[in-house]
Scaffold this motif. Structure first.
Motif, short mmCIF file in Angstrom:
data_model
loop_
_atom_site.label_atom_id
_atom_site.label_comp_id
_atom_site.label_asym_id
_atom_site.label_seq_id
_atom_site.Cartn_x
_atom_site.Cartn_y
_atom_site.Cartn_z
N ASN A 128 32.74 -23.00 74.67
CA ASN A 128 32.01 -21.73 74.61
C ASN A 128 30.64 -21.96 74.02
O ASN A 128 30.43 -22.91 73.26
CB ASN A 128 32.75 -20.70 73.74
N LYS A 143 20.45 -12.03 77.50
CA LYS A 143 21.37 -11.88 78.63
C LYS A 143 20.63 -11.95 79.95
O LYS A 143 21.10 -12.58 80.91
CB LYS A 143 22.13 -10.56 78.50
N SER A 147 21.26 -15.07 82.57
CA SER A 147 21.80 -14.75 83.89
C SER A 147 20.82 -15.12 85.01
O SER A 147 21.23 -15.46 86.12
CB SER A 147 22.15 -13.26 83.98
N GLU A 152 24.97 -20.07 86.89
CA GLU A 152 26.20 -20.83 87.04
C GLU A 152 26.86 -21.18 85.70
O GLU A 152 28.03 -21.57 85.66
CB GLU A 152 25.93 -22.12 87.84
N SER A 154 26.39 -18.96 82.90
CA SER A 154 26.36 -17.75 82.08
C SER A 154 27.73 -17.34 81.56
O SER A 154 27.84 -16.69 80.52
CB SER A 154 25.73 -16.59 82.86
N SER A 155 28.81 -17.73 82.28
CA SER A 155 30.16 -17.36 81.83
C SER A 155 30.54 -18.07 80.53
O SER A 155 31.46 -17.66 79.83
CB SER A 155 31.19 -17.68 82.91
N ASN A 158 28.80 -16.21 75.16
CA ASN A 158 29.40 -14.99 74.63
C ASN A 158 28.65 -14.55 73.39
O ASN A 158 28.28 -15.37 72.54
CB ASN A 158 30.88 -15.22 74.26
#
Length: 396
Positions: A128, A143, A147, A152, A154-155, A158
């Motif tokens: 993470n 953000k 993004s 690719e 961005s997931s 957090n």
């Protein structure tokens, strides 16, 4: 003994929007002073000016970086900074199973983007990438940038509000420690005086009262370590909030590294006899001065970092000093030469841009000397330790 508000010469005038915001913040602080029977500590003043909900310097919507803002940070100016840190992140991720990254105060997201891009090139990925920030405005900008620039990846990213428990990995804090509200004090002949702030309808001013016990004891301990008392009228600062912040981070790390980047020095240098006006520094439209009571809410207020205090705080929670370098040495050790591999194939514009970025990050009269990197570890020894050459941890 008095402390007067100074009037910096040549300070740019704020525009109408900024001036209105400052008036709003000033009104907010005046109300807090009234609620506190006519005065608040300098730390409280700074907290309200910088962090008052929705209107403070860091919590409002006017904070800007780069040439159009009040100051420049390394990751906003060059991807080189992120590339050098990526090497250390890779070292940890390859050594610690399921290792993650935490970044405090991520600005516009530039460091996260350059770091994750470089790690992608290295075919290494953290479990993470956590970002901890207090500014809703900056979080939204982070953000958007992440993004857009690395969709690719961005997931992986957090946003959290606190340091994860039982953390394994690396924690990065670039120009965060200097922004915590701090106390200011003056040494008088027979006592330690604490700097407070009071207000009338038109302006803020200083008041000096006997220091609270914690601050008084800290100054006495400084004098005992130095073997002599600070001279009459000596003005300086201490950031107990930054100390507690490091303790909290260190207590949550099970295994890994904490890297703190900021402008600062050792305690002995910080409280040297010739620094009798302290280290408080303000920035407004790239104009540096030392008067924090003017333009509340629209100028940056910081102090240089006492890295000895932060190192001791981490050590109290089981961390060890891995190295203490100036930023120039850190970047050189971390392989800046790799950024120059294709220099001959670049066009003139690219060469000039890269040269300017390297100078900004490494030259003594830029960020190279005053900015430091403190590396701390817990239950982890780096495979390739780039903190040996030029290490000055002996001064802490």
């Amino acid at each position: 003994m008095n402390l007067n508000v100074s009037n910096p010469v040549g300070l740019p005038k704020p525009n109408k929007k900024s001036l209105n915001q400052s008036k709003l913040v000033s009104k907010y602080i005046r109300n807090k002073i009234k609620e506190s029977h006519g005065m608040i500590s300098f730390k409280e003043f700074m907290h309200y000016a910088m962090y008052a909900k929705d209107i403070g310097y860091y919590s409002g919507d006017s904070l800007n970086f780069g040439k159009c803002g009040d100051f420049i940070t390394a990751p906003e100016e060059s991807v080189i900074f992120g590339h050098t840190i990526a090497k250390h992140c890779a070292n940890i991720i390859e050594s610690i199973p399921n290792a993650s990254i935490v970044e405090f105060g991520a600005g516009t997201g530039s460091l996260a983007v350059s770091l994750l891009k470089k790690m992608q090139e290295m075919d290494i990925q953290p479990r993470n990438y956590f970002i901890i920030d207090i500014s809703e405005n900056l979080i939204n900008r982070q953000k958007q940038k992440i993004s857009k620039d690395i969709p690719e990846l961005s997931s992986l990213v957090n946003w959290v509000t606190r340091m994860p428990e039982n953390f394994q990995g690396i924690v990065i804090a670039n120009e965060v420690a200097d922004a915590f509200p701090f106390e200011r004090f003056i040494r008088a002949d027979d006592e330690v005086l604490q700097v407070y702030v009071k207000a009338d309808e038109n302006k803020f001013s200083y008041d000096l009262i006997p220091a609270e016990k914690k601050l008084n004891n800290y100054v006495i301990s400084l004098e005992q370590m130095n073997g002599k008392r600070l001279k009459n009228g000596y003005l300086s600062e201490v950031s107990f909030e930054a100390e507690q912040w490091v303790k909290n981070i260190a207590s949550k790390i099970n295994r890994g590294m904490l890297m703190i980047f900021d402008y600062g020095l050792s305690r002995k240098e910080y409280y040297s006899p010739d620094r009798d006006r302290g280290w408080t520094q303000c920035h407004f439209k790239h104009y540096a001065h030392n008067e924090p009571l003017i333009y509340p809410g629209i100028q940056d207020i910081t102090t240089w970092v006492d890295f000895s205090l932060l190192a001791e705080a981490a050590n109290s929670q089981g961390m060890k000093i891995n190295g203490f370098l100036n930023q120039s040495q850190f970047i050189i050790n971390s392989g800046i030469i790799n950024e120059l591999e294709n220099f001959d194939q670049m066009d003139t514009k690219q060469q000039l841009t890269l040269t300017r970025q390297i100078k900004l990050l490494t030259l003594p009269n830029q960020m190279g000397e005053n900015f430091k990197c403190l590396s701390l570890t817990k239950d982890f020894s780096p495979r390739d330790n780039d903190f040996v050459n030029g290490d000055r941890s002996y001064v802490l």
